[in-house]
Design an enzyme around this catalytic site. Structure first.
Site, PDB file in Angstrom:
ATOM      1  N   ASP A  31     -69.263 -73.451  17.157  1.00 15.04           N
ATOM      2  CA  ASP A  31     -68.757 -74.818  17.139  1.00 15.04           C
ATOM      3  C   ASP A  31     -69.776 -75.800  17.705  1.00 15.04           C
ATOM      4  O   ASP A  31     -69.938 -76.913  17.193  1.00 15.04           O
ATOM      5  CB  ASP A  31     -67.455 -74.914  17.948  1.00 15.04           C
ATOM      6  CG  ASP A  31     -66.299 -74.211  17.252  1.00 15.04           C
ATOM      7  OD1 ASP A  31     -66.451 -73.869  16.065  1.00 15.04           O
ATOM      8  OD2 ASP A  31     -65.255 -74.005  17.903  1.00 15.04           O
ATOM      9  N   PHE A  32     -70.474 -75.378  18.748  1.00 16.76           N
ATOM     10  CA  PHE A  32     -71.474 -76.243  19.375  1.00 16.76           C
ATOM     11  C   PHE A  32     -72.576 -76.599  18.389  1.00 16.76           C
ATOM     12  O   PHE A  32     -73.002 -77.756  18.291  1.00 16.76           O
ATOM     13  CB  PHE A  32     -72.068 -75.552  20.612  1.00 16.76           C
ATOM     14  CG  PHE A  32     -73.207 -76.311  21.248  1.00 16.76           C
ATOM     15  CD1 PHE A  32     -72.950 -77.380  22.090  1.00 16.76           C
ATOM     16  CD2 PHE A  32     -74.524 -75.969  20.990  1.00 16.76           C
ATOM     17  CE1 PHE A  32     -73.993 -78.099  22.670  1.00 16.76           C
ATOM     18  CE2 PHE A  32     -75.564 -76.677  21.562  1.00 16.76           C
ATOM     19  CZ  PHE A  32     -75.305 -77.736  22.401  1.00 16.76           C
ATOM     20  N   ASP A  35     -71.221 -79.008  15.693  1.00 16.81           N
ATOM     21  CA  ASP A  35     -71.092 -80.375  16.216  1.00 16.81           C
ATOM     22  C   ASP A  35     -72.450 -81.045  16.376  1.00 16.81           C
ATOM     23  O   ASP A  35     -72.599 -82.253  16.130  1.00 16.81           O
ATOM     24  CB  ASP A  35     -70.362 -80.360  17.559  1.00 16.81           C
ATOM     25  CG  ASP A  35     -68.905 -79.936  17.426  1.00 16.81           C
ATOM     26  OD1 ASP A  35     -68.372 -80.033  16.304  1.00 16.81           O
ATOM     27  OD2 ASP A  35     -68.321 -79.507  18.435  1.00 16.81           O
ATOM     28  N   LEU A  81     -41.656 -75.516 -12.917  1.00 12.99           N
ATOM     29  CA  LEU A  81     -41.257 -74.234 -13.494  1.00 12.99           C
ATOM     30  C   LEU A  81     -39.743 -74.084 -13.499  1.00 12.99           C
ATOM     31  O   LEU A  81     -39.047 -74.617 -12.634  1.00 12.99           O
ATOM     32  CB  LEU A  81     -41.879 -73.080 -12.691  1.00 12.99           C
ATOM     33  CG  LEU A  81     -43.406 -73.047 -12.605  1.00 12.99           C
ATOM     34  CD1 LEU A  81     -43.846 -71.852 -11.769  1.00 12.99           C
ATOM     35  CD2 LEU A  81     -44.032 -72.995 -13.984  1.00 12.99           C
ATOM     36  N   LYS A 111     -45.033 -67.890  -4.195  1.00 14.75           N
ATOM     37  CA  LYS A 111     -44.782 -69.314  -4.436  1.00 14.75           C
ATOM     38  C   LYS A 111     -44.853 -70.056  -3.099  1.00 14.75           C
ATOM     39  O   LYS A 111     -43.933 -69.998  -2.290  1.00 14.75           O
ATOM     40  CB  LYS A 111     -43.409 -69.517  -5.086  1.00 14.75           C
ATOM     41  CG  LYS A 111     -43.126 -70.963  -5.499  1.00 14.75           C
ATOM     42  CD  LYS A 111     -41.788 -71.072  -6.218  1.00 14.75           C
ATOM     43  CE  LYS A 111     -41.542 -72.508  -6.669  1.00 14.75           C
ATOM     44  NZ  LYS A 111     -41.460 -73.434  -5.545  1.00 14.75           N
ATOM     45  N   LYS A 306     -36.744 -67.280  -7.164  1.00 13.23           N
ATOM     46  CA  LYS A 306     -36.409 -67.824  -5.841  1.00 13.23           C
ATOM     47  C   LYS A 306     -35.684 -66.771  -5.003  1.00 13.23           C
ATOM     48  O   LYS A 306     -34.663 -66.221  -5.433  1.00 13.23           O
ATOM     49  CB  LYS A 306     -35.529 -69.070  -5.986  1.00 13.23           C
ATOM     50  CG  LYS A 306     -36.137 -70.170  -6.853  1.00 13.23           C
ATOM     51  CD  LYS A 306     -37.453 -70.680  -6.310  1.00 13.23           C
ATOM     52  CE  LYS A 306     -37.308 -71.564  -5.112  1.00 13.23           C
ATOM     53  NZ  LYS A 306     -36.841 -72.908  -5.424  1.00 13.23           N
ATOM     54  N   CYS A 400     -29.736 -83.935  35.371  1.00 15.73           N
ATOM     55  CA  CYS A 400     -30.891 -83.162  34.906  1.00 15.73           C
ATOM     56  C   CYS A 400     -30.943 -81.812  35.622  1.00 15.73           C
ATOM     57  O   CYS A 400     -30.897 -81.768  36.860  1.00 15.73           O
ATOM     58  CB  CYS A 400     -32.169 -83.952  35.172  1.00 15.73           C
ATOM     59  SG  CYS A 400     -33.680 -83.028  34.790  1.00 15.73           S
ATOM     60  N   CYS A 418     -33.016 -87.481  30.801  1.00 15.16           N
ATOM     61  CA  CYS A 418     -33.104 -87.551  32.254  1.00 15.16           C
ATOM     62  C   CYS A 418     -33.712 -88.896  32.647  1.00 15.16           C
ATOM     63  O   CYS A 418     -34.690 -89.341  32.048  1.00 15.16           O
ATOM     64  CB  CYS A 418     -33.972 -86.405  32.785  1.00 15.16           C
ATOM     65  SG  CYS A 418     -34.449 -86.591  34.519  1.00 15.16           S
ATOM     66  N   CYS A 423     -39.250 -86.673  37.831  1.00 16.04           N
ATOM     67  CA  CYS A 423     -38.790 -85.369  37.351  1.00 16.04           C
ATOM     68  C   CYS A 423     -39.988 -84.475  37.039  1.00 16.04           C
ATOM     69  O   CYS A 423     -40.871 -84.871  36.261  1.00 16.04           O
ATOM     70  CB  CYS A 423     -37.933 -85.547  36.096  1.00 16.04           C
ATOM     71  SG  CYS A 423     -37.382 -83.983  35.363  1.00 16.04           S
TER      72      CYS A 423
END
Length: 657
Positions: A31-32, A35, A81, A111, A306, A400, A418, A423
């Site tokens: 990845d480095f 990039d 279809l 499908k 299906k 809560c 809440c 919280c």
């Protein structure tokens, strides 16, 4: 190497890396490194835009959001279809077809339950992608399709004109991850991957589509100038050679092998990375297809089998409550483990109190359960004759379960929320909002740092940010003291932010950044705002009765009072410096578009509001002026179409002088 040649080389390298990663699932580049090369290409394209390719890897996501989708007429119709729902119906289809084609062989494919699209290429360049629509007229979703990394942007050696058909889908893992995040955030869940894929592909902003990580499987060749094939398998092999991700398929010559293949796909559906709702049976020979032709609705040479949804019985052993990051309480049924659609199900969503009451779901009930869209387990109905004695109706709690604060019902929905500002379930989100750019603007407090601080017990409230010490936080970065000192400096600086930012940062429902400025300007201090009554609040421009009540309710909560006092003791500014200059823009609406060089959009918006005007994100007949920077796109075009005055940045500044 010359810039033009290097741009060509980098484009080819990055496209090959995309193909190996997203189609072959065989990445050969870190990845480095990817990039790094992408950044080099971006810099070269900025310096030499005349050499950049229209479908450069740097342009997978870009441009402004669209105001609408253009209509597209398909050169070759995208037919649907005919569905069959049993082996008996499929046998009838086969027998009827063999009356005309005795040596029939079929391609049998899963499908994919997604959204059908057509991809068009001219001289190997991707030029347009459109949804199926009604088969003849679809919508142009080119920019969103460019975000799908498995779609090739350039195809060397392709015919002059090429059109292929595929199915866009959201991978199961992506779907589950998005729903998990939405559940934590207290947002409604996507019902199934197909709905999620369709909604994502029809986003007007391609950046949103890119975040959804859609994928595609190509299953048909609509048009290829100068190229001829005898069989469907040859077509798919050809498409694969052009680096398209192709639908898995198998050729079957006898009906018995067709039915076996359909059953095998059904048994292995849990192993597919995408959701399926059946199997597709297509005649293999292309000349035979042409001879059979189509009815007014369907091709005569294909059918879609299906699968019926799998339904099982289980027992609701408990009902648990989850509190999301937005404070929404979401009930979840804990059920006796049961195998369903290839996986073991141990819980099912109950959505909200209305859902529980409507189906009368109680602990101990025997229920019918299935997977909605083959992903989310849902309860269909209760077997009332198997209900145990003494089973009581279930009601969500009034406080809560995490922090004990009062729970209120959303006025615009069926959810309970809440009200606790401190919280623990909401703490990460509340702090992220508090430190965000439009609020207290504390750079360096990213999500991972906030969660680390919470995990270590250093913060249990947004106000605790102001008590952090160097010793506590320096271990959170590899750079140690340097990053820690920089963060502490940003935290200290945020104490001087205007009251408007603090009001927005508190996270009061329906009080956005604009309302924060309006309230700060109207009251001048936090104490004056806290002392305001309903009548006073509703006199403030753009503050309606619902928002006013939300403000009163917020300040009345014990946790809110505790937070305010902690912020006061920490030395956070409680006064407003916002003073409206004049009303020269009163009744005027401005839209900012393009890259602005003389000021940021936030600065321009503030200038407009200080002069009594309003900044909007979209152009309409009510727009007074459009301020256009460089590379202004669809908004500028629409302004010109509507005859709305367009200002340069310099002209806008003269209006402010």
């Amino acid at each position: 190497m010359e810039p033009k040649a290097r741009i060509q080389e980098l484009t080819a390298i990055l496209e090959d890396a995309n193909y190996r990663y997203y189609v072959l699932d065989d990445p050969h580049m870190a990845d480095f490194e990817y990039d790094k090369l992408l950044r080099e290409l971006e810099e070269l394209e900025n310096q030499y835009p005349q050499y950049a390719f229209p479908n450069s890897p740097t342009r997978r996501v870009g441009g402004e959001a669209l105001s609408q989708f253009e209509k597209v007429e398909h050169p070759v119709p995208l037919e649907s279809l005919q569905d069959v729902f049993s082996m008996e119906e499929l046998k009838e289809f086969d027998q009827k077809l063999r009356e005309s084609v005795r040596d029939a062989a079929y391609s049998v494919e899963p499908k994919v339950d997604g959204l059908s699209v057509a991809l068009e290429y001219i001289d190997g360049q991707f030029v347009r992608g459109a949804t199926r629509g009604d088969g003849r007229i679809g919508e142009d979703v080119t920019q969103n399709l460019k975000t799908i990394r498995s779609i090739p942007m350039q195809i060397p050696g392709a015919p002059h004109r090429l059109i292929v058909r595929g199915e866009v889908f959201m991978p199961k893992k992506v779907f589950e991850a998005i729903n998990e995040e939405r559940e934590k955030a207290g947002l409604s869940l996507f019902a199934n991957p197909r709905n999620a894929a369709a909604g994502s592909l029809r986003q007007l902003d391609p950046k949103i589509a890119a975040q959804r990580k859609l994928d595609i499987l190509v299953f048909n060749l609509q048009l290829a100038e100068g190229v001829r094939f005898q069989t469907h398998s040859e077509v798919l092999d050809y498409l694969e050679s052009l680096r398209f991700p192709v639908i898995p398929h198998k050729t079957c010559r006898e009906f018995a092998s067709v039915s076996q293949r359909i059953e095998a796909i059904n048994e292995g559906r849990g192993k597919f990375p995408f959701d399926i709702d059946g199997a597709v049976i297509k005649l293999e020979d292309l000349s035979q297809r042409q001879n059979l032709g189509s009815t007014a609705k369907f091709p005569r040479w294909a059918a879609a089998y299906k699968y019926p949804p799998e339904i099982k019985y289980t027992v609701v052993e408990n009902i648990m409550i989850q509190v999301g990051r937005t404070g929404v309480l979401t009930p979840k049924a804990v059920v006796r483990p049961v195998r369903l659609a290839g996986t073991t199900v141990t819980n099912a969503t109950l959505h909200n109190q209305d859902f529980i009451s409507e189906k009368d779901i109680r602990i101990g009930d025997t229920v019918k359960i299935r997977k909605a869209g083959e992903i989310i387990p849902e309860i269909l109905e209760v077997e009332l004759d198997r209900r145990p004695q003494g089973a009581e109706p279930y009601h969500l709690p009034t406080v809560c379960p995490v922090c004990g604060a009062e729970v209120v019902r959303d006025p615009d929905g069926a959810f309970l929320r809440c009200t606790g500002v401190e919280c623990p379930a909401q703490l990460s989100r509340n702090i992220a909002h508090f430190v965000s750019r439009d609020a207290m603007d504390i750079d360096g407090l990213g999500t991972s740092i906030v969660e680390s601080l919470i995990e270590k017990g250093y913060i249990a409230s947004p106000a605790d940010i102001y008590t952090l010490t160097l010793e506590e936080i320096k271990g959170l970065w590899k750079s140690g003291d340097t990053a820690a000192k920089k963060l502490l400096k940003a935290i200290e600086a945020s104490k001087s932010q205007d009251l408007s930012r603090l009001i927005f940062g508190l996270g009061i429902r329906q009080v956005g950044a604009k309302a924060g400025k309006t309230l700060a300007s109207a009251y001048g201090s936090m104490d004056a705002l806290m002392a305001a009554d309903l009548e006073s609040l509703t006199q403030v421009p753009d503050v309606g009765a619902v928002t006013a009540q939300n403000i009163l309710d917020w300040f009345a909560q014990p946790q809110s009072k505790h937070l305010i006092e902690k912020l006061r003791n920490a030395g956070v500014n409680f006064l407003s410096t916002i003073q409206k200059q004049d009303d020269r823009f009163a009744g005027k609406t401005f839209v900012l578009t393009g890259a602005l060089s003389l000021f940021t959009r936030e600065e321009a918006t503030e200038k407009i509001e200080l002069c009594g005007g309003k900044a909007s994100g979209s152009v309409s007949k009510k727009t007074s002026f459009v301020v256009a920077g460089e590379n202004a796109g669809s908004k500028l075009k629409k302004a010109n179409e509507l005859g709305i005055p367009v200002l340069t940045e310099e002209e806008f500044l003269k209006m402010l002088e």
